[in-house]
Design a protein around this motif. Sequence first.
Motif, mmCIF file in Angstrom:
data_model
loop_
_atom_site.group_PDB
_atom_site.id
_atom_site.type_symbol
_atom_site.label_atom_id
_atom_site.label_comp_id
_atom_site.label_asym_id
_atom_site.label_seq_id
_atom_site.Cartn_x
_atom_site.Cartn_y
_atom_site.Cartn_z
ATOM 1 N N GLY A 254 0.785 -1.158 -0.269
ATOM 2 C CA GLY A 254 0.090 -0.003 0.017
ATOM 3 C C GLY A 254 0.830 1.164 0.070
ATOM 4 O O GLY A 254 0.305 2.423 0.108
ATOM 5 N N VAL A 255 2.144 1.196 -0.351
ATOM 6 C CA VAL A 255 2.900 2.363 -0.501
ATOM 7 C C VAL A 255 3.085 2.839 -1.726
ATOM 8 O O VAL A 255 3.218 2.456 -2.802
ATOM 9 C CB VAL A 255 4.473 1.922 0.055
ATOM 10 N N ARG A 256 2.803 4.288 -2.077
ATOM 11 C CA ARG A 256 2.852 5.033 -3.148
ATOM 12 C C ARG A 256 3.850 6.070 -2.984
ATOM 13 O O ARG A 256 4.255 6.745 -2.296
ATOM 14 C CB ARG A 256 1.394 5.670 -3.228
ATOM 15 N N LEU A 257 4.640 5.821 -3.999
ATOM 16 C CA LEU A 257 5.944 6.859 -4.113
ATOM 17 C C LEU A 257 5.363 7.990 -4.667
ATOM 18 O O LEU A 257 4.952 8.061 -5.834
ATOM 19 C CB LEU A 257 7.046 5.994 -4.781
ATOM 20 N N LEU A 258 6.153 9.053 -4.360
ATOM 21 C CA LEU A 258 5.672 10.584 -5.136
ATOM 22 C C LEU A 258 6.989 10.974 -5.939
ATOM 23 O O LEU A 258 8.125 10.857 -5.294
ATOM 24 C CB LEU A 258 5.352 11.254 -4.193
ATOM 25 N N ARG A 259 6.812 11.515 -7.114
ATOM 26 C CA ARG A 259 7.856 11.788 -7.764
ATOM 27 C C ARG A 259 7.342 13.093 -8.910
ATOM 28 O O ARG A 259 6.074 13.136 -8.948
ATOM 29 C CB ARG A 259 8.470 10.629 -8.778
ATOM 30 N N PRO A 260 8.438 13.669 -9.270
ATOM 31 C CA PRO A 260 7.873 14.739 -10.116
ATOM 32 C C PRO A 260 7.229 14.331 -11.119
ATOM 33 O O PRO A 260 7.570 13.389 -11.650
ATOM 34 C CB PRO A 260 9.387 15.731 -10.552
ATOM 35 N N ALA A 261 6.440 15.166 -11.834
ATOM 36 C CA ALA A 261 5.418 15.096 -13.184
ATOM 37 C C ALA A 261 6.617 15.218 -14.257
ATOM 38 O O ALA A 261 7.638 15.674 -14.224
ATOM 39 C CB ALA A 261 4.452 16.012 -13.249
ATOM 40 N N ARG B 252 1.731 16.920 -10.049
ATOM 41 C CA ARG B 252 0.912 16.183 -9.232
ATOM 42 C C ARG B 252 0.293 16.685 -7.907
ATOM 43 O O ARG B 252 1.056 17.908 -7.484
ATOM 44 C CB ARG B 252 1.833 14.897 -8.787
ATOM 45 N N ALA B 253 -0.545 16.108 -7.387
ATOM 46 C CA ALA B 253 -1.214 16.644 -6.093
ATOM 47 C C ALA B 253 -0.227 16.482 -4.935
ATOM 48 O O ALA B 253 0.511 15.727 -4.783
ATOM 49 C CB ALA B 253 -2.469 15.666 -5.774
ATOM 50 N N GLY B 254 -0.043 17.362 -4.399
ATOM 51 C CA GLY B 254 0.764 17.590 -3.426
ATOM 52 C C GLY B 254 2.079 18.049 -3.748
ATOM 53 O O GLY B 254 3.158 18.307 -2.815
ATOM 54 N N ALA B 255 2.288 18.678 -4.876
ATOM 55 C CA ALA B 255 3.729 19.240 -5.290
ATOM 56 C C ALA B 255 4.161 20.402 -4.549
ATOM 57 O O ALA B 255 5.144 20.740 -4.118
ATOM 58 C CB ALA B 255 3.663 19.416 -6.833
ATOM 59 N N ALA B 256 3.130 21.291 -4.294
ATOM 60 C CA ALA B 256 3.279 22.377 -3.723
ATOM 61 C C ALA B 256 3.678 22.185 -2.053
ATOM 62 O O ALA B 256 4.483 23.044 -1.597
ATOM 63 C CB ALA B 256 2.088 23.409 -3.806
ATOM 64 N N LEU B 257 3.471 21.238 -1.614
ATOM 65 C CA LEU B 257 3.832 21.012 -0.153
ATOM 66 C C LEU B 257 5.327 20.394 -0.153
ATOM 67 O O LEU B 257 6.040 20.585 0.642
ATOM 68 C CB LEU B 257 2.890 19.843 0.401
#
Length: 41
Positions: free
Chosen positions: A5-12, A19-24
Amino acid sequence: MAGLGVRLLRPAHKGKPERAGAALFKPLRQLIESVNQTLPG
């Protein structure tokens, strides 16, 4: 990781919307990098 259930965040990719959350995460990443640079080796 997907099984856990882990989802990695990376730049678009170029030309795609941010992507959602980029501003944070942008300011947070800058803070972490500046702290790492100021710490002694």
